[in-house]
Design a protein around this motif. Structure first.
Motif, short mmCIF file in Angstrom:
data_model
loop_
_atom_site.label_atom_id
_atom_site.label_comp_id
_atom_site.label_asym_id
_atom_site.label_seq_id
_atom_site.Cartn_x
_atom_site.Cartn_y
_atom_site.Cartn_z
N ASN A 65 51.68 41.99 46.63
CA ASN A 65 50.27 41.93 46.39
C ASN A 65 49.07 42.80 46.86
O ASN A 65 48.23 42.70 46.96
CB ASN A 65 49.85 40.42 46.73
CG ASN A 65 50.28 40.41 48.31
OD1 ASN A 65 50.59 41.39 48.99
ND2 ASN A 65 49.80 39.24 48.93
N THR A 118 48.88 43.96 36.00
CA THR A 118 48.52 42.90 35.03
C THR A 118 49.34 43.11 33.76
O THR A 118 50.04 42.17 33.11
CB THR A 118 47.19 42.34 34.67
OG1 THR A 118 46.56 43.52 34.50
CG2 THR A 118 46.62 41.84 36.01
N ALA A 163 46.34 43.43 44.70
CA ALA A 163 45.38 42.53 44.68
C ALA A 163 44.43 42.27 46.00
O ALA A 163 43.43 42.16 45.88
CB ALA A 163 46.10 40.88 44.61
N LYS A 221 50.04 36.34 42.88
CA LYS A 221 49.65 37.56 43.82
C LYS A 221 50.55 37.15 45.10
O LYS A 221 50.08 37.29 46.11
CB LYS A 221 48.15 37.78 44.09
CG LYS A 221 47.50 37.88 42.75
CD LYS A 221 45.95 38.02 43.16
CE LYS A 221 45.24 38.21 41.75
NZ LYS A 221 45.59 36.95 41.05
N TYR A 243 44.91 47.20 39.36
CA TYR A 243 45.12 45.80 38.68
C TYR A 243 45.59 45.83 37.37
O TYR A 243 46.38 45.02 36.88
CB TYR A 243 43.29 45.15 38.86
CG TYR A 243 43.52 43.95 38.41
CD1 TYR A 243 43.81 42.61 39.14
CD2 TYR A 243 42.90 43.63 37.03
CE1 TYR A 243 43.34 41.42 38.73
CE2 TYR A 243 42.94 42.00 36.53
CZ TYR A 243 43.15 41.13 37.44
OH TYR A 243 43.05 39.83 36.89
N VAL A 293 45.73 34.46 49.27
CA VAL A 293 46.90 34.69 48.93
C VAL A 293 47.92 33.66 49.73
O VAL A 293 48.49 32.84 49.17
CB VAL A 293 47.47 35.81 49.01
CG1 VAL A 293 49.11 36.11 48.84
CG2 VAL A 293 46.78 36.89 48.11
N GLU A 345 51.47 36.15 38.89
CA GLU A 345 50.21 36.06 38.84
C GLU A 345 49.56 35.26 39.96
O GLU A 345 48.19 35.34 39.99
CB GLU A 345 49.82 35.13 37.53
CG GLU A 345 49.85 35.72 36.07
CD GLU A 345 48.59 36.64 35.89
OE1 GLU A 345 47.56 36.30 36.52
OE2 GLU A 345 48.44 37.38 35.13
#
Length: 314
Positions: free
Chosen positions: A228, A170, A231, A223, A166, A303, A221
């Motif tokens: 992803n 990010t 995420a 995801k 993560y 998602v 952002e």
């Protein structure tokens, strides 16, 4: 004109910061720290609801809040309108309910975890209300770091790996966003979102590159599928209460931030957002069918729903 009964929305940020700092002073009083957390989140939710009610039923006009007594580009400004009131109320309500659900877990982990939880909700409120690009970056960083810290509340080994992924993801997103913000300021001469929107940044030399980096960062952002995997690991490893914050509150704040940024590019990036949302919606739901773990299924479902909203936005 602002109703005299309405409290300035900047207190949503002020109360969150103040409560987080206050909690940090009490190293052993966990019960008092939890009381401060619940009181702060309840007040933040009440303040947002009060503004939402005023917009819906009292004809209240949007309020621009300027810091340091100056107007942009010499200050950072926040806005409280109907959309901001709705999203901040949703975030604060989910934060309050999540905090109540996680009382025992937060008490076990101590005052630092309680403080970080309040900071996370405050950061999401800032993402929603800010009208300044760099301020948006700052609040995104605050929310990301707080989220990574709360993921580590889980004692499972996989939480460590998920938290590390993560932070890497990010960090890359923040890098794209910050470079885009630098270019936007260079070509547009301001960091104010509304001013950049009216300046028609795509028509300026090099402006389209700045927008590309910013919108790519904000899209990541969300995801989107297939980028992803990090995420989904977070959904799987994080404690149940944190999952609810990520899937509801964090996603809502990121989605509204994208909706603020997208008009800066006019119609140029609309199709891109719609296609990204379509791929994410279909891909996430197909991947979710094969899941046999409830948390991973929740991740793919969340998602997928965000992808559906991206289609509408685009």
């Amino acid at each position: 004109m602002v109703n005299a009964l309405l409290i300035n929305p900047i207190y949503i940020i002020g109360i969150g910061l103040g409560a987080a700092f206050l909690i940090g002073f009490f190293k052993k009083g966990k019960s008092f720290a939890l009381l401060v957390m619940i009181a702060a989140l309840a007040f933040m939710a009440f303040l947002s609801f009060n503004w939402l009610f005023a917009f819906l039923y009292s004809g209240q006009q949007p309020l621009e809040i300027f810091t340091a007594g100056f107007k942009p580009p010499f200050s950072i400004n926040l806005r409280m309108g109907t959309e901001e009131a709705f999203f901040t109320f949703a975030v604060n309500l989910v934060g309050l309910l999540g905090g109540l659900y996680m009382l025992d877990k937060l008490k076990e982990k101590g005052n630092h975890a309680i403080s970080v939880f309040v900071v996370l909700i405050m950061g999401l409120d800032g993402i929603i209300m800010t009208r300044d690009l760099f301020n948006l970056f700052v609040f995104l960083e605050i929310a990301s770091i707080a989220t990574a810290g709360l993921i580590a509340l889980s004692s499972e080994r996989k939480a460590l790996g998920a938290g590390f992924k993560y932070m890497i993801a990010t960090g890359l997103i923040s890098g794209f966003l910050l470079i885009g913000i630098i270019f936007a300021y260079y070509f547009g001469g301001t960091l104010n979102i509304d001013t950049l929107t009216s300046a028609n940044l795509p028509a300026l030399k090099g402006g389209v590159y700045a927008l590309f980096l910013i919108i790519i960062a904000m899209t990541l952002e969300m995801k989107p599928f297939p980028a992803n995997g990090w995420a989904i690991d977070v959904y799987d490893a994080a404690p149940a209460g944190i999952n609810s914050i990520i899937s509801a509150a964090s996603a809502a704040a990121a989605y509204y931030a994208l909706s603020k940024i997208l008009p800066m590019g006019g119609t140029l990036f609309m199709r891109f957002i719609a296609v990204a949302g379509l791929v994410s919606f279909i891909g996430s739901n197909l991947a979710g069918i094969k899941q046999n773990k409830a948390k991973r299924l929740l991740g793919y479902s969340s998602v997928g729903q965000i992808g559906l909203l991206m289609i509408i936005l685009g």
